[in-house]
Enzyme design. Sequence first.
Site, PDB file in Angstrom:
ATOM      1  N   ARG A  96       0.822  -1.229   0.000  1.00 39.36           N
ATOM      2  CA  ARG A  96       0.000   0.000   0.000  1.00 39.36           C
ATOM      3  C   ARG A  96       0.853   1.275   0.000  1.00 39.36           C
ATOM      4  O   ARG A  96       0.317   2.370  -0.153  1.00 39.36           O
ATOM      5  CB  ARG A  96      -0.969   0.001   1.175  1.00 39.36           C
ATOM      6  CG  ARG A  96      -0.312   0.084   2.558  1.00 39.36           C
ATOM      7  CD  ARG A  96      -1.369   0.207   3.644  1.00 39.36           C
ATOM      8  NE  ARG A  96      -0.734   0.283   4.976  1.00 39.36           N
ATOM      9  CZ  ARG A  96      -1.394   0.639   6.079  1.00 39.36           C
ATOM     10  NH1 ARG A  96      -2.686   0.933   6.019  1.00 39.36           N
ATOM     11  NH2 ARG A  96      -0.766   0.705   7.251  1.00 39.36           N
ATOM     12  N   HIS A 165      -8.614  -3.941   2.340  1.00 39.98           N
ATOM     13  CA  HIS A 165      -9.054  -3.225   3.552  1.00 39.98           C
ATOM     14  C   HIS A 165     -10.133  -2.178   3.219  1.00 39.98           C
ATOM     15  O   HIS A 165      -9.921  -0.975   3.409  1.00 39.98           O
ATOM     16  CB  HIS A 165      -7.804  -2.557   4.150  1.00 39.98           C
ATOM     17  CG  HIS A 165      -7.913  -2.105   5.567  1.00 39.98           C
ATOM     18  ND1 HIS A 165      -8.767  -1.114   5.981  1.00 39.98           N
ATOM     19  CD2 HIS A 165      -7.241  -2.480   6.678  1.00 39.98           C
ATOM     20  CE1 HIS A 165      -8.607  -0.906   7.278  1.00 39.98           C
ATOM     21  NE2 HIS A 165      -7.696  -1.722   7.729  1.00 39.98           N
ATOM     22  N   GLU A 264     -13.442  -6.110   5.524  1.00 37.42           N
ATOM     23  CA  GLU A 264     -12.243  -6.458   4.768  1.00 37.42           C
ATOM     24  C   GLU A 264     -12.161  -7.963   4.472  1.00 37.42           C
ATOM     25  O   GLU A 264     -12.206  -8.772   5.407  1.00 37.42           O
ATOM     26  CB  GLU A 264     -11.020  -6.049   5.581  1.00 37.42           C
ATOM     27  CG  GLU A 264     -11.054  -4.630   6.112  1.00 37.42           C
ATOM     28  CD  GLU A 264     -10.115  -4.400   7.276  1.00 37.42           C
ATOM     29  OE1 GLU A 264      -9.079  -5.090   7.337  1.00 37.42           O
ATOM     30  OE2 GLU A 264     -10.425  -3.554   8.136  1.00 37.42           O
TER      31      GLU A 264
HETATM   32  O1  TA6 Z   1      -8.284  -3.572   9.829  1.00 33.92           O
HETATM   33  C1  TA6 Z   1      -8.211  -3.296  11.172  1.00 33.92           C
HETATM   34  C2  TA6 Z   1      -6.854  -2.724  11.516  1.00 33.92           C
HETATM   35  O2  TA6 Z   1      -5.877  -3.730  11.563  1.00 33.92           O
HETATM   36  C3  TA6 Z   1      -7.000  -1.982  12.830  1.00 33.92           C
HETATM   37  O3  TA6 Z   1      -6.328  -2.664  13.868  1.00 33.92           O
HETATM   38  C4  TA6 Z   1      -6.392  -0.613  12.527  1.00 33.92           C
HETATM   39  O4  TA6 Z   1      -5.011  -0.635  12.790  1.00 33.92           O
HETATM   40  C5  TA6 Z   1      -6.717  -0.482  11.048  1.00 33.92           C
HETATM   41  O5  TA6 Z   1      -6.426  -1.770  10.526  1.00 33.92           O
HETATM   42  C6  TA6 Z   1      -6.027   0.642  10.329  1.00 33.92           C
HETATM   43  O6  TA6 Z   1      -4.663   0.398  10.228  1.00 33.92           O
HETATM   44  P1  TA6 Z   1      -3.742   1.579   9.586  1.00 33.92           P
HETATM   45  O7  TA6 Z   1      -2.343   1.021   9.611  1.00 33.92           O
HETATM   46  O8  TA6 Z   1      -4.241   1.821   8.198  1.00 33.92           O
HETATM   47  O9  TA6 Z   1      -3.957   2.773  10.462  1.00 33.92           O
END
Ligand code: TA6
Length: 288
Positions: A96, A165, A264
């Site tokens: 990403r 995501h 997700e």
């Molecule tokens: O998808 C859930 C998650 O793993 C949460 O724990 C939170 O960290 C979210 O992803 C967003 O992660 P990021 O690294 O994009 O802030």
Amino acid sequence: MQPTRSLTAHCILSHNAAGLPLLSIDNGDAKAELSLFGAQVLHYQRHGEPASLWLSDKAVLDGSKPIRGGVPICWPWFGPAPALVGSGKPSHGFARTSLWTLDGVSDHGDGTLVHLSLRDNNATRTLWPHPFELELDVLVGKELSLVLTTRNTGKTPIAYNAALHTYLQIGAPEAVSVIGLGEPYADMLTGQDAQQQGALTLTEAIDRVYHQPEAMIRVEDGDRTTQVVSGNHDSIVVWTPWQEGATAMADMSNDGYRTMLCVEAAITAEAGVVIAPDEEHSLSTVIL
Ligand code: TA6
């Protein structure tokens, strides 16, 4: 500022003020925007309907950090870097935050198809010492379809985790219920395993890995229903940071949690998916 280029009748390539390359698609079914940084769909909206995806109004769009919103590609790990990979590595992997190659765009009867790829390089090998070829195929039509294919171009097996995501746009948390998650889940906030009883509603921070989801997840949001149909995943991750989490993030407005919910398609098993040399595996999600 670099010139805008027409790639097909329904797709143009432009660069934002920070020089990031963006694809803008507007065809008979929908509009979409896609960043080549991260191969990230940022916007998807069927004509005459509200946007399906949420993008933070504070998203950083200069390539210095992951973009908050749309569909970030978490790969080759999900969450903190696994011990085997080593500490101090970026959360959710490096796909990403890499600049992907645009391999092709074509218009079809069912939508505009975009092919993107990422191959191992010195930077990725420093983080993850494996040859690979990663492809993302995005179809923008009456549905938004994403297929992420991992190909092992090395001589030894590789194991990967991942998540598409997806940040869904919602009207308000009070109106939302999520159906199809199944019962068993891991609550990442408490560290406990638990059972979902009935539909999930949004009343607090949620960070859960659902281990037995149905293929189709339904997000009821007032008079609107969004469906997320995924393939070759082993779990569905649901996340809302709620008010406290939103306030703690510089790239999300304090009330941003009220208009987003992450649903997700993920591969979260500790062993991941193992791919033999010259083999491949695809993870997919369709938003409809
Ligand atoms: O998808 C859930 C998650 O793993 C949460 O724990 C939170 O960290 C979210 O992803 C967003 O992660 P990021 O690294 O994009 O802030």
